[in-house]
Design a protein around this motif. Sequence first.
Motif, PDB file in Angstrom:
ATOM      1  N   LYS A  99    -100.390 -16.749-114.176  1.00 39.28           N
ATOM      2  CA  LYS A  99    -100.723 -15.335-114.386  1.00 39.28           C
ATOM      3  C   LYS A  99     -99.547 -14.438-113.994  1.00 39.28           C
ATOM      4  N   PHE A 100     -98.956 -14.705-112.818  1.00 40.48           N
ATOM      5  CA  PHE A 100     -97.817 -13.909-112.365  1.00 40.48           C
ATOM      6  C   PHE A 100     -96.633 -14.042-113.316  1.00 40.48           C
ATOM      7  N   TRP A 101     -96.379 -15.267-113.779  1.00 36.59           N
ATOM      8  CA  TRP A 101     -95.233 -15.504-114.667  1.00 36.59           C
ATOM      9  C   TRP A 101     -95.414 -14.786-115.998  1.00 36.59           C
ATOM     10  N   GLN A 102     -96.614 -14.870-116.575  1.00 39.08           N
ATOM     11  CA  GLN A 102     -96.862 -14.214-117.860  1.00 39.08           C
ATOM     12  C   GLN A 102     -96.745 -12.703-117.731  1.00 39.08           C
ATOM     13  N   ALA A 103     -97.250 -12.153-116.646  1.00 40.28           N
ATOM     14  CA  ALA A 103     -97.135 -10.705-116.427  1.00 40.28           C
ATOM     15  C   ALA A 103     -95.662 -10.301-116.334  1.00 40.28           C
ATOM     16  N   TYR A 104     -94.860 -11.123-115.671  1.00 38.52           N
ATOM     17  CA  TYR A 104     -93.421 -10.847-115.564  1.00 38.52           C
ATOM     18  C   TYR A 104     -92.756 -10.888-116.939  1.00 38.52           C
ATOM     19  N   LEU A 105     -93.051 -11.921-117.723  1.00 42.16           N
ATOM     20  CA  LEU A 105     -92.473 -12.032-119.067  1.00 42.16           C
ATOM     21  C   LEU A 105     -92.889 -10.860-119.948  1.00 42.16           C
ATOM     22  N   ASP A 106     -94.130 -10.418-119.823  1.00 39.49           N
ATOM     23  CA  ASP A 106     -94.619  -9.270-120.594  1.00 39.49           C
ATOM     24  C   ASP A 106     -93.862  -7.997-120.210  1.00 39.49           C
ATOM     25  N   LYS A 107     -93.605  -7.821-118.917  1.00 37.97           N
ATOM     26  CA  LYS A 107     -92.860  -6.639-118.454  1.00 37.97           C
ATOM     27  C   LYS A 107     -91.421  -6.672-118.966  1.00 37.97           C
ATOM     28  N   LEU A 108     -90.808  -7.848-118.941  1.00 36.12           N
ATOM     29  CA  LEU A 108     -89.452  -7.972-119.476  1.00 36.12           C
ATOM     30  C   LEU A 108     -89.413  -7.575-120.941  1.00 36.12           C
ATOM     31  N   GLN A 109     -90.360  -8.109-121.702  1.00 40.40           N
ATOM     32  CA  GLN A 109     -90.394  -7.819-123.139  1.00 40.40           C
ATOM     33  C   GLN A 109     -90.611  -6.327-123.387  1.00 40.40           C
ATOM     34  N   ALA A 110     -91.530  -5.724-122.661  1.00 35.88           N
ATOM     35  CA  ALA A 110     -91.812  -4.295-122.840  1.00 35.88           C
ATOM     36  C   ALA A 110     -90.591  -3.440-122.507  1.00 35.88           C
ATOM     37  N   ALA A 111     -89.775  -3.910-121.569  1.00 28.64           N
ATOM     38  CA  ALA A 111     -88.579  -3.162-121.165  1.00 28.64           C
ATOM     39  C   ALA A 111     -87.368  -3.506-122.024  1.00 28.64           C
ATOM     40  N   GLY A 112     -87.515  -4.483-122.932  1.00 30.51           N
ATOM     41  CA  GLY A 112     -86.365  -4.914-123.728  1.00 30.51           C
ATOM     42  C   GLY A 112     -85.313  -5.583-122.864  1.00 30.51           C
ATOM     43  N   ALA A 113     -85.767  -6.202-121.785  1.00 27.05           N
ATOM     44  CA  ALA A 113     -84.854  -6.832-120.825  1.00 27.05           C
ATOM     45  C   ALA A 113     -84.899  -8.349-120.982  1.00 27.05           C
ATOM     46  N   SER A 114     -84.055  -9.024-120.224  1.00 24.43           N
ATOM     47  CA  SER A 114     -83.916 -10.468-120.364  1.00 24.43           C
ATOM     48  C   SER A 114     -83.859 -11.176-119.016  1.00 24.43           C
ATOM     49  N   ARG A 115     -84.230 -12.438-119.033  1.00 23.89           N
ATOM     50  CA  ARG A 115     -84.072 -13.314-117.872  1.00 23.89           C
ATOM     51  C   ARG A 115     -82.619 -13.730-117.719  1.00 23.89           C
ATOM     52  N   GLU A 116     -81.860 -13.671-118.789  1.00 22.72           N
ATOM     53  CA  GLU A 116     -80.454 -14.094-118.796  1.00 22.72           C
ATOM     54  C   GLU A 116     -79.592 -13.097-118.032  1.00 22.72           C
ATOM     55  N   ALA A 117     -78.645 -13.627-117.276  1.00 16.56           N
ATOM     56  CA  ALA A 117     -77.696 -12.769-116.564  1.00 16.56           C
ATOM     57  C   ALA A 117     -76.720 -12.158-117.553  1.00 16.56           C
ATOM     58  N   LYS A 118     -76.345 -10.940-117.288  1.00 13.81           N
ATOM     59  CA  LYS A 118     -75.327 -10.310-118.127  1.00 13.81           C
ATOM     60  C   LYS A 118     -73.989 -10.885-117.746  1.00 13.81           C
ATOM     61  N   THR A 119     -73.220 -11.245-118.747  1.00 21.63           N
ATOM     62  CA  THR A 119     -71.898 -11.799-118.483  1.00 21.63           C
ATOM     63  C   THR A 119     -70.855 -10.876-119.061  1.00 21.63           C
ATOM     64  N   ILE A 120     -69.709 -10.891-118.448  1.00 22.96           N
ATOM     65  CA  ILE A 120     -68.589 -10.082-118.917  1.00 22.96           C
ATOM     66  C   ILE A 120     -67.754 -10.943-119.858  1.00 22.96           C
ATOM     67  N   GLN A 121     -67.480 -10.421-121.027  1.00 23.98           N
ATOM     68  CA  GLN A 121     -66.654 -11.122-121.994  1.00 23.98           C
ATOM     69  C   GLN A 121     -65.204 -10.668-121.821  1.00 23.98           C
ATOM     70  N   PHE A 122     -64.337 -11.626-121.531  1.00 29.22           N
ATOM     71  CA  PHE A 122     -62.923 -11.318-121.360  1.00 29.22           C
ATOM     72  C   PHE A 122     -62.152 -11.706-122.617  1.00 29.22           C
ATOM     73  N   LYS A 123     -61.199 -10.879-122.974  1.00 23.95           N
ATOM     74  CA  LYS A 123     -60.324 -11.182-124.098  1.00 23.95           C
ATOM     75  C   LYS A 123     -58.906 -11.173-123.558  1.00 23.95           C
ATOM     76  N   SER A 124     -58.143 -12.168-123.986  1.00 25.28           N
ATOM     77  CA  SER A 124     -56.745 -12.153-123.575  1.00 25.28           C
ATOM     78  C   SER A 124     -55.958 -11.295-124.558  1.00 25.28           C
ATOM     79  N   VAL A 125     -55.047 -10.576-124.031  1.00 20.75           N
ATOM     80  CA  VAL A 125     -54.220  -9.680-124.848  1.00 20.75           C
ATOM     81  C   VAL A 125     -52.798 -10.208-124.816  1.00 20.75           C
ATOM     82  N   ASP A 126     -52.214 -10.329-125.990  1.00 26.05           N
ATOM     83  CA  ASP A 126     -50.830 -10.831-126.075  1.00 26.05           C
ATOM     84  C   ASP A 126     -49.827  -9.763-125.756  1.00 26.05           C
TER      85      ASP A 126
END
Length: 126
Positions: A99-126
Motif C-alpha cells: 500500500k505504501f509503495w503504490q501510494a508513493y508511485l502514484d505520487k511520483l506519477q502525479a508529480a511527473g517525477a521519477s525514481r531515477e537519479a538525475k545525472t549530469i551529462q558531460f561533453k568533452s570539448v576539443d
Amino acid sequence: MSDIPSHIKFHKQSQMLELCWQADCYQMSAEFLRVHSPSAEVRGHGVGNEVLQTGKKDVRILKLEPVGNYALKISFDDSHDSGLFNWSYLKQLAAEQAKFWQAYLDKLQAAGASREAKTIQFKSVD
C-alpha cells in the motif's frame, strides 16, 4: 504481538532490511525505507508539508544503529541520516508495504517525477 522485532538482518548486496516479528518476516529495500523516512525532511513539519522524495532508486544503506530499545537509525549514502525508525513504524511499513509503495508511485506519477537519479551529462570539448 510486540512491536520489537524478534529478528533483524541486513542483506548488504541486495540492500534489503529483513525484519521478523515471530513467524512474520518482511524485507524492505533501501529505497523504500529512504522515501518513507520518518524525518522532518521527508514528512515535513505538519500535515500537508510532506516532501516527495525523487531519484532514490539506487540509494544504499551505509549504517544501521539501534537507538535504545525503541528505534533504528538508518544512514543512507545520499547523506540522509535523520529521523528514527521506531519499531512500531517499521512494523507498519513492513505489514503495509504494498500500500505504501503504490501510494508513493502514484505520487511520483502525479508529480511527473521519477525514481531515477538525475545525472549530469558531460561533453568533452576539443
